[in-house]
Design a protein around this motif. Structure first.
Motif, PDB file in Angstrom:
ATOM      1  N   SER A 156       0.963  -1.283   0.315  1.00 31.40           N
ATOM      2  CA  SER A 156       0.182  -0.029   0.143  1.00 31.40           C
ATOM      3  C   SER A 156       0.707   1.374   0.142  1.00 31.40           C
ATOM      4  N   ASN A 157       0.373   2.854   0.122  1.00 31.54           N
ATOM      5  CA  ASN A 157       1.084   3.639   0.423  1.00 31.54           C
ATOM      6  C   ASN A 157       0.162   4.511   1.414  1.00 31.54           C
ATOM      7  N   CYS A 158       0.813   5.435   2.071  1.00 30.36           N
ATOM      8  CA  CYS A 158       0.485   6.245   2.652  1.00 30.36           C
ATOM      9  C   CYS A 158       0.654   7.781   2.255  1.00 30.36           C
ATOM     10  N   GLY A 159      -0.591   8.431   2.549  1.00 35.00           N
ATOM     11  CA  GLY A 159      -0.266   9.868   1.622  1.00 35.00           C
ATOM     12  C   GLY A 159      -0.127  10.574   3.255  1.00 35.00           C
ATOM     13  N   ASN A 160      -0.311   9.853   4.517  1.00 29.43           N
ATOM     14  CA  ASN A 160       0.427  10.992   5.535  1.00 29.43           C
ATOM     15  C   ASN A 160       2.430  10.880   5.631  1.00 29.43           C
ATOM     16  N   CYS A 161       2.490   9.824   5.431  1.00 24.19           N
ATOM     17  CA  CYS A 161       4.030   9.183   5.036  1.00 24.19           C
ATOM     18  C   CYS A 161       4.674   9.951   3.917  1.00 24.19           C
ATOM     19  N   ALA A 162       3.463  10.661   2.795  1.00 24.84           N
ATOM     20  CA  ALA A 162       4.412  11.066   1.664  1.00 24.84           C
ATOM     21  C   ALA A 162       5.004  12.250   2.050  1.00 24.84           C
ATOM     22  N   THR A 163       3.954  12.975   2.356  1.00 23.80           N
ATOM     23  CA  THR A 163       4.003  14.721   3.149  1.00 23.80           C
ATOM     24  C   THR A 163       5.756  14.397   4.413  1.00 23.80           C
ATOM     25  N   ALA A 164       5.849  13.174   4.759  1.00 24.53           N
ATOM     26  CA  ALA A 164       7.053  13.365   5.725  1.00 24.53           C
ATOM     27  C   ALA A 164       8.237  13.046   4.929  1.00 24.53           C
ATOM     28  N   VAL A 165       7.922  11.716   3.702  1.00 21.18           N
ATOM     29  CA  VAL A 165       9.489  11.930   2.959  1.00 21.18           C
ATOM     30  C   VAL A 165       9.672  13.335   2.434  1.00 21.18           C
ATOM     31  N   ALA A 166       8.642  14.085   1.997  1.00 21.59           N
ATOM     32  CA  ALA A 166       8.883  15.329   0.613  1.00 21.59           C
ATOM     33  C   ALA A 166       9.554  16.390   2.121  1.00 21.59           C
ATOM     34  N   LEU A 203      17.429  16.542  -1.653  1.00 21.12           N
ATOM     35  CA  LEU A 203      17.020  15.530  -3.169  1.00 21.12           C
ATOM     36  C   LEU A 203      16.698  16.639  -4.004  1.00 21.12           C
ATOM     37  N   VAL A 204      15.870  17.136  -3.336  1.00 22.96           N
ATOM     38  CA  VAL A 204      15.307  18.202  -4.347  1.00 22.96           C
ATOM     39  C   VAL A 204      16.240  19.603  -4.319  1.00 22.96           C
ATOM     40  N   PRO A 205      16.226  20.747  -5.172  1.00 27.20           N
ATOM     41  CA  PRO A 205      17.082  21.988  -5.379  1.00 27.20           C
ATOM     42  C   PRO A 205      16.039  22.829  -4.644  1.00 27.20           C
ATOM     43  N   ILE A 206      16.087  23.948  -3.621  1.00 26.37           N
ATOM     44  CA  ILE A 206      14.999  24.447  -3.260  1.00 26.37           C
ATOM     45  C   ILE A 206      15.469  26.473  -4.604  1.00 26.37           C
ATOM     46  N   THR A 207      14.579  26.324  -5.161  1.00 27.56           N
ATOM     47  CA  THR A 207      14.920  27.192  -5.585  1.00 27.56           C
ATOM     48  C   THR A 207      13.613  28.439  -5.667  1.00 27.56           C
ATOM     49  N   SER A 208      12.781  28.537  -4.875  1.00 30.31           N
ATOM     50  CA  SER A 208      11.741  29.724  -5.045  1.00 30.31           C
ATOM     51  C   SER A 208      11.832  29.425  -3.147  1.00 30.31           C
ATOM     52  N   ASP A 209      10.327  31.053  -3.154  1.00 36.97           N
ATOM     53  CA  ASP A 209       9.815  30.104  -1.519  1.00 36.97           C
ATOM     54  C   ASP A 209       9.093  29.275  -1.082  1.00 36.97           C
ATOM     55  N   THR A 210       8.740  28.372  -1.766  1.00 35.74           N
ATOM     56  CA  THR A 210       7.591  27.019  -2.047  1.00 35.74           C
ATOM     57  C   THR A 210       8.244  26.557  -3.160  1.00 35.74           C
ATOM     58  N   THR A 211       8.993  24.890  -2.587  1.00 38.20           N
ATOM     59  CA  THR A 211       9.207  24.057  -3.790  1.00 38.20           C
ATOM     60  C   THR A 211       8.297  22.617  -3.338  1.00 38.20           C
ATOM     61  N   THR A 212       8.557  22.341  -4.375  1.00 39.62           N
ATOM     62  CA  THR A 212       7.798  21.161  -4.932  1.00 39.62           C
ATOM     63  C   THR A 212       8.435  19.867  -4.992  1.00 39.62           C
ATOM     64  N   VAL A 213       7.466  18.384  -4.004  1.00 41.12           N
ATOM     65  CA  VAL A 213       8.645  17.992  -4.266  1.00 41.12           C
ATOM     66  C   VAL A 213       7.970  16.229  -5.527  1.00 41.12           C
ATOM     67  N   ARG A 214       8.964  16.159  -6.342  1.00 38.92           N
ATOM     68  CA  ARG A 214       8.135  14.938  -7.189  1.00 38.92           C
ATOM     69  C   ARG A 214       8.508  13.675  -7.109  1.00 38.92           C
ATOM     70  N   ARG A 254       1.990   8.605  -8.550  1.00 39.76           N
ATOM     71  CA  ARG A 254       2.755   9.371  -8.481  1.00 39.76           C
ATOM     72  C   ARG A 254       2.356  10.622  -7.526  1.00 39.76           C
ATOM     73  N   LEU A 255       2.696  11.928  -6.456  1.00 44.16           N
ATOM     74  CA  LEU A 255       2.376  12.799  -5.556  1.00 44.16           C
ATOM     75  C   LEU A 255       3.613  13.917  -5.697  1.00 44.16           C
ATOM     76  N   THR A 256       2.989  14.368  -5.351  1.00 43.62           N
ATOM     77  CA  THR A 256       3.552  16.081  -5.316  1.00 43.62           C
ATOM     78  C   THR A 256       3.149  17.054  -3.712  1.00 43.62           C
ATOM     79  N   GLY A 257       4.991  16.837  -3.000  1.00 40.11           N
ATOM     80  CA  GLY A 257       4.641  18.195  -2.099  1.00 40.11           C
ATOM     81  C   GLY A 257       5.255  18.844  -2.337  1.00 40.11           C
ATOM     82  N   THR A 258       4.296  19.878  -1.698  1.00 41.22           N
ATOM     83  CA  THR A 258       4.746  21.244  -1.963  1.00 41.22           C
ATOM     84  C   THR A 258       5.330  22.161  -0.090  1.00 41.22           C
TER      85      THR A 258
END
Length: 354
Positions: free
Chosen positions: A91-101, A109-120, A129-133
Motif C-alpha cells: 500500500s501507500n500512505c499519504g501521511n508518510c508521503a508528506t514526511a518523505v517530501a 534530494l531536490v533543489p530549493i529554487t523559490s519560496d515554495t519547493t515542490t517534490v515530485r 505519483r504524488l507531489t508535496g509542496t
C-alpha cells in the motif's frame, strides 16, 4: 550491534521513520529483517523498538533519489506488524508521503529554487505519483512550523500533498468491482460499502451501520474494529487485492467510517412562525460565513503535517485580530462553521452552512 541511521518525521496524523536506501543497502541485511527488529514487531507493545504499538505509529519509508524523468524521489512505504513479524509493502500512505517530501528537502534530494519547493514523488509500492509542496522562504528549508491538523495537538510544517492520476493506482480501476456500492457480510449481517481505489485502495462504510455517528473518541470507536477487520478481508477479496488462502492484511485496503454531516440548526434560522431564534447570527454574519466558504474551499486539499491552518483562510478574515474575529461570528455555531472550513471537504463545508 547493527546501527542504522533513520529520522522520525510526523506526517499528518502518522509517525513515519524515514531511511535512506543507501544506508539500508550498506547493512547487507534484508530490509524486512531490519524493520522487524527496529520496530520490535514481535511485541504487541513494541517496547524494545521505535514503533508506537498502533497502526499510525508503526510506519516506515525507504527513500532514494530517482533517475526517472519527472520524478525527484522514489520511496517504498512499509506498514510494520504489531505483535506480528511481518512487513506489508502493498500500500501507500499519504501521511508518510508528506514526511518523505519534507525529508527530501532537508537532505538536498531536490533543489530549493523559490519560496515554495515542490517534490515530485513516486511510490514504488503502487506506482502512484504524488507531489508535496513545502514553503521554503528565502530558499531555506523549514525546521518547524505552526500549522495544525485535526488529530494531533502538535504544530508542524505545512505540506500540500497532491496525487497525479490517482484513480486505479493499485487495481487499475477507481471502482475495482465496477459498482459504486457493494454489500459485504459483517458479524451482524450485510453491510453496504464503497470499494474505491483512488490514491490507495479503501473500503468505506457508513457510520450508522456500526451504531456510530462519526464523533466518537478513539476508545469508543475501538468497539467497531473487530467488525471492520472482518469486512476489510472481504473487501480485499472483492477488490482483487488478495486471494483465498493469502495471509490476512492489516493494511490493505484502508478501512474508513463515513458519517453524514451533523445538521445543526443554522444560527440565523427562524422558527416556523418567523421568529428569530435566540443567539441567531445576523444576516451579515451569515454572509461572512458563506463568503469564507466560497473563498476557502478551492484551496482546501489534502495536506500533511498540519497544513490546513491559518493560511487556508481568506485574507480578509485571517488578518483580523482575535477580538474582531469574535465579533464577526459571535454565534458559537458560526464560529464552528469557520473552523470546519479549515479541515473539511467541499461537500461537508457546504453542508455546514446549508
Amino acid at each position: 550491534m547493527l546501527r542504522l541511521h533513520g529520522e522520525m518525521i510526523r506526517g499528518g496524523t502518522s509517525k513515519c521513520w524515514i531511511f535512506d536506501h543507501r544506508d539500508v543497502a550498506a547493512t547487507g541485511v534484508d530490509v524486512d529483517a531490519l524493520l522487524l527488529a527496529a520496530f520490535n514487531a514481535a511485541d504487541p507493545r513494541q517496547i524494545d523498538g521505535v514503533g508506537g504499538a498502533s497502526s499510525t505509529t508503526s510506519k516506515a519509508a525507504v527513500v532514494q533519489a530517482s533517475a526517472q524523468a519527472g520524478v525527484d524521489v522514489e520511496y517504498a512505504f512499509a506498514q510494520v506488524g504489531i505483535g506480528d513479524e511481518r512487513v506489508e509493502w502493498a500500500s501507500n500512505c499519504g501521511n508518510c508521503a508528506t514526511a518523505v517530501a519534507l525529508y527530501a528537502v532537508h537532505h538536498d534530494l531536490v533543489p530549493i529554487t523559490s519560496d515554495t519547493t515542490t517534490v515530485r514523488m513516486l511510490n514504488v509500492n503502487t506506482g502512484a505519483r504524488l507531489t508535496g509542496t513545502i514553503p521554503t522562504p528565502a530558499g531555506v528549508a523549514p525546521e518547524e512550523g505552526t500549522a495544525m491538523v485535526p488529530g494531533t495537538s502538535a504544530p508542524g510544517v505545512p505540506v500540500l500533498l497532491g496525487f497525479q492520476d490517482p484513480a486505479g493506482s493499485t487495481t487499475g480501476r477507481a471502482l475495482p468491482t465496477g459498482r459504486a456500492l457493494d454489500e459485504l457480510t459483517g458479524p451482524d449481517g450485510p453491510v453496504e460499502a464503497s470499494l474505491v481505489d483512488a490514491g490507495a485502495p479503501a473500503a468505506l462504510f457508513e457510520a450508522k451501520a456500526f451504531g456510530l455517528d462519526g464523533t466518537e473518541s478513539p476508545t469508543a470507536f475501538a468497539a467497531a474494529v473487530p467488525a471492520l477487520t472482518l469486512l476489510r478481508r472481504q473487501a480485499a477479496l472483492a477488490m482483487g487485492l488478495a486471494r483465498e488462502g493469502d495471509p490476512v492484511s492489516h493494511a490493505v485496503p484502508k478501512a474508513g467510517i463515513v458519517a453524514r454531516p451533523r445538521r445543526l440548526p443554522y444560527p440565523g434560522a427562524r422558527s416556523r412562525r418567523g421568529r428569530r431564534r435566540p443567539g441567531a447570527a445576523t444576516a451579515a454574519q451569515r454572509r461572512a460565513v458563506r463568503r469564507a466558504t466560497t473563498e476557502t474551499l478551492p484551496v482546501v486539499r489534502r495536506r500533511g503535517d498540519g497544513a490546513a491552518g491559518e493560511e487556508s483562510l481568506p485574507g480578509w478574515y485571517r488578518d483580523r485580530d482575535a477580538e474582531t474575529r469574535a465579533r464577526m461570528c459571535c454565534s458559537s455555531r458560526a464560529c464552528e462553521a469557520v473552523r470546519r472550513m479549515r479541515r473539511t471537504t467541499a461537500s461537508k463545508a457546504a453542508a455546514v452552512i446549508r
